[in-house]
Design an enzyme around this catalytic site. Structure first.
Site, PDB file in Angstrom:
ATOM      1  CB  SER A 166      -0.961   0.021   1.187  1.00 24.34           C
ATOM      2  OG  SER A 166      -0.259   0.237   2.381  1.00 24.34           O
ATOM      3  CE  LYS A 199      -2.799   2.166   4.782  1.00 23.00           C
ATOM      4  NZ  LYS A 199      -2.549   1.232   3.725  1.00 23.00           N
TER       5      LYS A 199
END
Length: 189
Positions: free
Chosen positions: A50, A91
């Site tokens: 990701s 993230k």
């Protein structure tokens, strides 16, 4: 004969003192390691794609826990946070409390102003060449107080605030500072 007994007693005392010194040194080392790991720095393993191309699956990082005792997360920071009780995510912070985040035509806007994302240049060019957008439109969404909006750099393959919603700042573990493994990819983030 007295000399031999005295000599043995001295050796026994030295042996006991040396053992005690080793036990103290190891105890101090363990306590320091626990303090460092709990309050200052922690290792983290990147699990998944990701955050590609910035971070790759299997890379090991050092995460600074201390930084967010001093300041709040800010846009652009790569953070680790508790997504669930069992799982931590990594993230990028996109927006902080009170900011409005929106994506239109593959362009990120914060409070209505376009944001440059140089870390996505390669992916955006590839998406355009292949006839699709890297990031689907969403928003505008205002980030609630005490929360942050996060997204993975691999926008087409990331479970982030677009799916799980904004992240409470209290769930943030720390900021990624350094990739330490594999050795040929050591770098600051």
């Amino acid at each position: 004969m007295v000399d031999e007994t005295s000599s043995e007693t001295t050796k026994n005392k030295k042996g006991k003192n040396e053992t005690w010194e080793w036990i103290k040194a190891l105890g101090i080392a363990v306590v320091l390691a626990l303090i460092i790991r709990t309050f200052l720095f922690a290792p983290f393993l990147v699990d998944g794609s990701s955050m590609m191309p910035t971070l790759e699956n299997g890379e090991r990082l050092i995460v600074s826990k201390l930084i967010y005792y001093i300041q709040e997360p800010k846009p652009g920071d790569i953070i680790v946070f508790h997504a669930t009780k069992e799982k931590d995510y990594i993230k990028r912070v996109i927006a902080t409390e009170g900011q409005t985040v929106e994506m239109r035509d593959d362009q990120l806007y914060i409070d209505g102003k376009p944001v440059d994302e140089p870390y996505l240049k390669q992916y955006k060019e590839q998406a355009r060449a292949e006839g699709y957008v890297l990031t689907e439109d969403f928003g505008p969404e205002k980030v609630p107080a005490g929360e942050i909006f996060v997204m993975g750099d691999n926008r087409r393959n990331s479970t982030d605030s677009r799916v799980i919603g904004p992240v409470p700042v209290e769930n943030v573990v720390g900021r990624s500072e350094l990739v330490i493994w594999p050795l040929n990819k050591i770098r600051l983030n």
